[in-house]
Design a protein around this motif. Structure first.
Motif, mmCIF file in Angstrom:
data_model
loop_
_atom_site.group_PDB
_atom_site.id
_atom_site.type_symbol
_atom_site.label_atom_id
_atom_site.label_comp_id
_atom_site.label_asym_id
_atom_site.label_seq_id
_atom_site.Cartn_x
_atom_site.Cartn_y
_atom_site.Cartn_z
ATOM 1 N N ALA A 103 -77.055 -24.217 -3.108
ATOM 2 C CA ALA A 103 -77.063 -23.141 -4.234
ATOM 3 C C ALA A 103 -75.899 -23.055 -5.123
ATOM 4 O O ALA A 103 -75.660 -23.209 -6.296
ATOM 5 N N LEU A 104 -74.547 -23.417 -4.278
ATOM 6 C CA LEU A 104 -73.346 -23.434 -4.947
ATOM 7 C C LEU A 104 -73.110 -24.855 -5.726
ATOM 8 O O LEU A 104 -72.443 -24.548 -6.976
ATOM 9 N N TYR A 105 -73.731 -25.757 -5.196
ATOM 10 C CA TYR A 105 -73.716 -27.005 -5.883
ATOM 11 C C TYR A 105 -74.335 -26.954 -7.447
ATOM 12 O O TYR A 105 -73.605 -27.595 -8.398
ATOM 13 N N LEU A 106 -75.549 -26.287 -7.330
ATOM 14 C CA LEU A 106 -76.474 -26.249 -8.313
ATOM 15 C C LEU A 106 -75.622 -25.374 -9.452
ATOM 16 O O LEU A 106 -75.670 -25.947 -10.657
ATOM 17 N N LEU A 107 -74.952 -24.341 -9.108
ATOM 18 C CA LEU A 107 -74.311 -23.276 -9.887
ATOM 19 C C LEU A 107 -73.248 -23.975 -10.690
ATOM 20 O O LEU A 107 -73.130 -24.039 -11.813
ATOM 21 N N GLU A 108 -72.469 -24.673 -9.860
ATOM 22 C CA GLU A 108 -71.224 -25.390 -10.208
ATOM 23 C C GLU A 108 -71.687 -26.406 -11.358
ATOM 24 O O GLU A 108 -70.737 -26.795 -12.248
ATOM 25 N N ASN A 109 -72.487 -27.314 -10.796
ATOM 26 C CA ASN A 109 -72.777 -28.515 -11.750
ATOM 27 C C ASN A 109 -73.573 -28.221 -13.025
ATOM 28 O O ASN A 109 -73.446 -29.083 -13.970
ATOM 29 N N ASN A 110 -73.802 -26.917 -13.201
ATOM 30 C CA ASN A 110 -74.358 -26.487 -14.314
ATOM 31 C C ASN A 110 -73.900 -25.378 -15.139
ATOM 32 O O ASN A 110 -74.068 -24.787 -16.039
ATOM 33 N N GLY A 111 -72.390 -25.408 -14.792
ATOM 34 C CA GLY A 111 -71.473 -24.511 -15.542
ATOM 35 C C GLY A 111 -71.636 -22.991 -15.068
ATOM 36 O O GLY A 111 -71.221 -22.114 -16.003
ATOM 37 N N TYR A 112 -72.328 -22.725 -14.134
ATOM 38 C CA TYR A 112 -72.566 -21.088 -13.781
ATOM 39 C C TYR A 112 -71.558 -20.877 -12.459
ATOM 40 O O TYR A 112 -70.989 -21.770 -11.661
ATOM 41 N N THR A 113 -71.298 -19.668 -12.164
ATOM 42 C CA THR A 113 -70.468 -19.247 -11.162
ATOM 43 C C THR A 113 -71.510 -18.229 -10.386
ATOM 44 O O THR A 113 -72.490 -17.900 -10.784
ATOM 45 N N LEU A 114 -71.079 -17.849 -9.235
ATOM 46 C CA LEU A 114 -72.053 -16.928 -8.501
ATOM 47 C C LEU A 114 -72.094 -15.433 -9.268
ATOM 48 O O LEU A 114 -73.267 -14.884 -9.016
ATOM 49 N N ALA A 171 -75.490 -13.889 2.607
ATOM 50 C CA ALA A 171 -74.774 -12.931 1.868
ATOM 51 C C ALA A 171 -73.185 -12.653 2.270
ATOM 52 O O ALA A 171 -72.506 -12.416 1.242
ATOM 53 N N LYS A 172 -72.982 -12.513 3.353
ATOM 54 C CA LYS A 172 -71.540 -12.555 3.697
ATOM 55 C C LYS A 172 -70.883 -13.811 3.270
ATOM 56 O O LYS A 172 -69.714 -13.637 2.819
ATOM 57 N N GLN A 173 -71.196 -14.823 3.334
ATOM 58 C CA GLN A 173 -70.480 -16.163 3.186
ATOM 59 C C GLN A 173 -70.207 -16.185 1.656
ATOM 60 O O GLN A 173 -68.944 -16.493 1.259
ATOM 61 N N LEU A 174 -71.162 -15.727 0.635
ATOM 62 C CA LEU A 174 -71.010 -16.008 -0.639
ATOM 63 C C LEU A 174 -70.611 -14.459 -1.304
ATOM 64 O O LEU A 174 -70.412 -14.624 -2.639
ATOM 65 N N GLU A 175 -70.546 -13.462 -0.507
ATOM 66 C CA GLU A 175 -69.969 -12.153 -0.920
ATOM 67 C C GLU A 175 -71.105 -11.833 -1.959
ATOM 68 O O GLU A 175 -70.716 -11.194 -3.169
ATOM 69 N N LEU A 176 -72.319 -11.725 -1.997
ATOM 70 C CA LEU A 176 -73.335 -11.396 -2.700
ATOM 71 C C LEU A 176 -74.070 -10.141 -2.297
ATOM 72 O O LEU A 176 -74.229 -10.000 -1.271
ATOM 73 N N PRO A 177 -74.134 -9.289 -3.302
ATOM 74 C CA PRO A 177 -74.740 -7.831 -3.020
ATOM 75 C C PRO A 177 -76.176 -8.169 -2.889
ATOM 76 O O PRO A 177 -77.022 -9.058 -3.242
ATOM 77 N N GLU A 178 -76.760 -7.272 -1.944
ATOM 78 C CA GLU A 178 -78.225 -7.205 -1.398
ATOM 79 C C GLU A 178 -79.217 -7.380 -2.389
ATOM 80 O O GLU A 178 -80.082 -7.795 -2.278
ATOM 81 N N CYS A 195 -82.132 -18.983 -8.383
ATOM 82 C CA CYS A 195 -81.872 -20.205 -7.194
ATOM 83 C C CYS A 195 -82.706 -20.117 -6.260
ATOM 84 O O CYS A 195 -82.727 -19.069 -5.402
ATOM 85 N N ILE A 196 -83.599 -21.057 -6.162
ATOM 86 C CA ILE A 196 -84.399 -21.204 -4.906
ATOM 87 C C ILE A 196 -83.555 -22.267 -4.137
ATOM 88 O O ILE A 196 -83.143 -23.538 -4.556
#
Length: 314
Positions: free
Chosen positions: A223-234, A254-261, A297-298
Motif C-alpha cells: 500500500a505504501l509503495y503504491l501511494l508513494e509511487n503515485n505521488g500520494y501520502t497516507l 492500523a497501528k503500523q501506519l497510524e491510520l484512523p479506524e 487502496c486494496i
C-alpha cells in the motif's frame, strides 16, 4: 485502466459462532477475540462460484455504460473451482453470447482478484483486449472442514464482478492508477501456509502464525509503495481495504501506519473470510458511497504465498 461498473452477491445464510462450540469446543468469545468474526456467509448446496458470479454480474449490468458483448476478455479469479474445465468465464460467455472474448480461469490464493487486474492490464498493454470482465468468487464451504479448530471457523462464501476498460468510458468510471503483485513462495512457510487439497483435508491453514506475520508485513508495504509511487501520502488515502482474513491483521496495520479506524472498510465481522473475493467484495459493497476524488487502496495477502495491491482514484 478504469472500473466501469461493479456488483456483488452474498448468500443469505449466516453461520454464527455458536455453531462451532458444538463442533469443536471453540467459544464465540474466543473466535471473535482472535478473528473479529461473529457470523459468516454460507452458500446453498446448489450454489457455486459460477452461479454466484452470475448474480454479481447481473447486479453490475445496470451501471455498465456499454453493451456486455463489447467485452473481449473474461477472467474468473478464484481458488475454489466448481469446474476446472468449463469455468465461470465460459459460462458467462455463453449466457451473454460474448463471441469475441478470450475466457480463462486464474488462481493465486487470496490475491487472485488483484492478480486478475494485473493480467487485464497486460492484455490491454499488448493491444489484445480493451474491455474486460473479472468474476471474483469463492465457495469455501465446498471445501472446508468445520471441525478443524485451526481454521474451520473462518470461511465465508461470496462473489463480485468488475467491468474494466482500457480507456475511460463514462464520467463515473474509477481510475486504477497502478497494480502491483508478488509471488512469495520463497518466504516463511510458503506453499505450506495455507492449503486446499480436495481429497486430503480440504481447505486448511496449518501455519496461521506465519500467515499473520507475512500479511502484516506485505499488505502495508505494498500500500505504501503504491501511494508513494503515485505521488500520494497516507494522509491522501481516503479508504484502506485489506484482505478480510482477520481483524487483528487490520488492527496491526492500523497501528503500523497510524491510520484512523474510519479509513478502514471491512465486512469480516458479518461475512467471515470470503477468500480471494474479500477485498473486491468490500469495494463493491461501498462503491456507490465513494465520492469524487477519493483515493482507495486494496491490498491483499494469500497463501502460497502471494501478495498484491491496487490503487484507485474515484
Amino acid at each position: 485502466m478504469f472500473i466501469n461498473a461493479s456488483g456483488y452477491y452474498i448468500p443469505e445464510e449466516r453461520v454464527d459462532n455458536q455453531h462451532f462450540l458444538e463442533l469443536n469446543g471453540l467459544t464465540s468469545e474466543w473466535i471473535e477475540q482472535r478473528t473479529g468474526i461473529r457470523t459468516r456467509s454460507k452458500a446453498k448446496p446448489e450454489e457455486n462460484i459460477n452461479t454466484m458470479s452470475m448474480e454479481a454480474l447481473k447486479q453490475a449490468l445496470p451501471d455498465l455504460s456499454y453493451d456486455i458483448t463489447e467485452v473481449d476478455l473474461i477472467i474468473q479469479a478464484s481458488y475454489s473451482p466448481y469446474d476446472t474445465v468449463a469455468t465461470g468465464a465460459h459460462v458467462v460467455q455463453r449466457e451473454y453470447n460474448i463471441a469475441g472474448a478470450k475466457a480463462l480461469y486464474l488462481s493465486s490464493a487470496c490475491s487472485s482478484f488483484v492478480n486478475a487486474l494485473e493480467v487485464v492490464e497486460g492484455y490491454f498493454c499488448m493491444g489484445k483486449a480493451t474491455k474486460a470482465l473479472i468474476l471474483s468468487a469463492d465457495k469455501n464451504s465446498a471445501y472446508y472442514n468445520e471441525t478443524d479448530p485451526k481454521s474451520g471457523h473462518l470461511w465465508g462464501d461470496a462473489a463480485a464482478a468488475f467491468f474494466i476498460s482500457k480507456e475511460r468510458m463514462s464520467e463515473k468510471d474509477v481510475e486504477i492508477l497502478e497494480v502491483v503483485t508478488q509471488g512469495l513462495g520463497h518466504i516463511g512457510k510458503g506453499p505450506e501456509g495455507v492449503q486446499l487439497r480436495p481429497r486430503d483435508g480440504g481447505i486448511m491453514m496449518p501455519e496461521g502464525r506465519d500467515v499473520f506475520i507475512q500479511a502484516c508485513t506485505y499488505m502495508p508495504k505494498n500500500a505504501l509503495y503504491l501511494l508513494e509511487n503515485n505521488g500520494y501520502t497516507l494522509n491522501d488515502l481516503t479508504y484502506f481495504i485489506g484482505h478480510q482474513a482477520n481483524m487483528r491483521i487490520m488492527s496491526n496495520i492500523a497501528k503500523q501506519l497510524e491510520l484512523p479506524e474510519e479509513k478502514f472498510l471491512s465486512n469480516i465481522e458479518e461475512l467471515g473470510n470470503t477468500g480471494s473475493v474479500s477485498s473486491a467484495l468490500v469495494y463493491a459493497q461501498y462503491a456507490k458511497s465513494f465520492k469524487k476524488g477519493d483515493v482507495v487502496c486494496i491490498t491483499v495477502f494469500g497463501g502460497g504465498y502471494s501478495a498484491g495491491a491496487a490503487l484507485m482514484k474515484v
